[in-house]
Design an enzyme around this catalytic site. Sequence first.
Site, PDB file in Angstrom:
ATOM      1  N   ASP A  87     -20.591 -35.244  -7.806  1.00  0.00           N
ATOM      2  CA  ASP A  87     -19.646 -35.892  -6.882  1.00  0.00           C
ATOM      3  C   ASP A  87     -18.452 -36.364  -7.700  1.00  0.00           C
ATOM      4  O   ASP A  87     -18.462 -37.452  -8.280  1.00  0.00           O
ATOM      5  CB  ASP A  87     -20.331 -37.067  -6.177  1.00  0.00           C
ATOM      6  CG  ASP A  87     -19.541 -37.534  -4.966  1.00  0.00           C
ATOM      7  OD1 ASP A  87     -18.400 -37.066  -4.779  1.00  0.00           O
ATOM      8  OD2 ASP A  87     -20.073 -38.350  -4.195  1.00  0.00           O
ATOM      9  N   ALA A  88     -17.430 -35.507  -7.792  1.00  0.00           N
ATOM     10  CA  ALA A  88     -16.251 -35.832  -8.601  1.00  0.00           C
ATOM     11  C   ALA A  88     -14.980 -35.785  -7.762  1.00  0.00           C
ATOM     12  O   ALA A  88     -13.922 -36.208  -8.236  1.00  0.00           O
ATOM     13  CB  ALA A  88     -16.137 -34.874  -9.785  1.00  0.00           C
ATOM     14  N   LYS A  89     -15.089 -35.253  -6.555  1.00  0.00           N
ATOM     15  CA  LYS A  89     -13.963 -35.211  -5.599  1.00  0.00           C
ATOM     16  C   LYS A  89     -12.691 -34.718  -6.264  1.00  0.00           C
ATOM     17  O   LYS A  89     -11.628 -35.324  -6.137  1.00  0.00           O
ATOM     18  CB  LYS A  89     -13.757 -36.584  -4.954  1.00  0.00           C
ATOM     19  CG  LYS A  89     -14.983 -37.078  -4.201  1.00  0.00           C
ATOM     20  CD  LYS A  89     -14.741 -38.346  -3.445  1.00  0.00           C
ATOM     21  CE  LYS A  89     -15.984 -38.829  -2.728  1.00  0.00           C
ATOM     22  NZ  LYS A  89     -17.108 -39.229  -3.608  1.00  0.00           N
ATOM     23  N   ARG A  90     -12.793 -33.571  -6.931  1.00  0.00           N
ATOM     24  CA  ARG A  90     -11.632 -33.025  -7.632  1.00  0.00           C
ATOM     25  C   ARG A  90     -10.686 -32.335  -6.659  1.00  0.00           C
ATOM     26  O   ARG A  90     -11.090 -31.859  -5.603  1.00  0.00           O
ATOM     27  CB  ARG A  90     -12.080 -32.020  -8.700  1.00  0.00           C
ATOM     28  CG  ARG A  90     -12.867 -32.654  -9.841  1.00  0.00           C
ATOM     29  CD  ARG A  90     -12.040 -33.686 -10.590  1.00  0.00           C
ATOM     30  NE  ARG A  90     -12.644 -34.049 -11.861  1.00  0.00           N
ATOM     31  CZ  ARG A  90     -13.152 -35.233 -12.155  1.00  0.00           C
ATOM     32  NH1 ARG A  90     -13.169 -36.194 -11.256  1.00  0.00           N
ATOM     33  NH2 ARG A  90     -13.661 -35.473 -13.344  1.00  0.00           N
ATOM     34  N   THR A 115     -18.047 -31.778  -5.356  1.00  0.00           N
ATOM     35  CA  THR A 115     -17.270 -32.184  -4.182  1.00  0.00           C
ATOM     36  C   THR A 115     -15.785 -32.000  -4.500  1.00  0.00           C
ATOM     37  O   THR A 115     -15.334 -32.282  -5.612  1.00  0.00           O
ATOM     38  CB  THR A 115     -17.534 -33.656  -3.810  1.00  0.00           C
ATOM     39  OG1 THR A 115     -17.291 -34.489  -4.949  1.00  0.00           O
ATOM     40  CG2 THR A 115     -18.966 -33.849  -3.341  1.00  0.00           C
TER      41      THR A 115
END
EC number: 4.1.1.23
Length: 273
Positions: A87-90, A115
């Site tokens: 979960d790094a929402k790059r 993510t």
Amino acid sequence: MFQYRLVERGNALKTRLCLGLDPRLTAYDSVEAMRSHTLAVLEAVAPFIACVKPQAAFYEAAGLPGLQLMDEVMMLARRLDVPVLLDAKRGDIGSTAEAYAQAWLEGRHAGNAITINPYLGFATLRPFVASARQHGGAVFVLVRTSNPDSGDLQGLMADGRSVAEYVAREVARLGEEEAEALASVGAVVGATHPAELARFRALMPKATLLLPGLGAQGATAATLAPAFLADGTGAVVSASRGIQYAQGCDLDAAVAAAQGFRDELNLAAGQHG
Ligand SMILES: O=c1ccn([C@@H]2O[C@H](COP(=O)(O)O)[C@@H](O)[C@H]2O)c(=O)[nH]1
């Protein structure tokens, strides 16, 4: 392929639970205590989970030892055969997105999922999708996040559709480019929005849904049935604090919490025993 590993592990272990591993320095006396507890939770809870979701922010916050721990978590997960959804929402302009994709979906991270954030435009999702497809991984696009204020932007309406629905439509379109029944392009839809799950499930029939928000954010498993496909697959539900810190740092409590969530989710998904 990541999405099929989730199905296989989920069916084999009868679980739709995703373990969020978000180690908080403030919960420990030392970085070493954080390290050993985090790894111990993963090892103890592994039989009850379909995948593990480390939240990059917590590892980054602990500096170099934190980044080393994130690597150890991923390596332990690999040894335990637990799929890793980072979960790094790059998200960034295309050329930078390519570098992020290379960093997290290729090489030693091939086969993992991440993510990603669609805010910079749909074309910027392409490098992630290409890496995921080529290296057996997956991406989970932020569609409708679990936080209370997620509607500020995601709920804005244009031509009768919300921004979240536009993103969902793009997730579906990307999925249609793939021959398999389940696409490598999944979506994040908060478990805290149960009334919207049926709509997003219908909009993205080939997408695996990641539903964060179980436990600490107040979502309950019983409300999540519409997120699953008819055969009980197609979604994983994550809890982080609700497992890792179920009763402080008590390992038995973490295992009991994971077992409880697993059982409740199986009921919701129609998977009875
Ligand atoms: O919409 C979203 C997307 C990601 N998250 C992340 O999931 C965990 C939730 O932690 P809990 O302790 O189970 O509340 C955390 O890492 C978030 O960054 C989310 O909550 N909502």
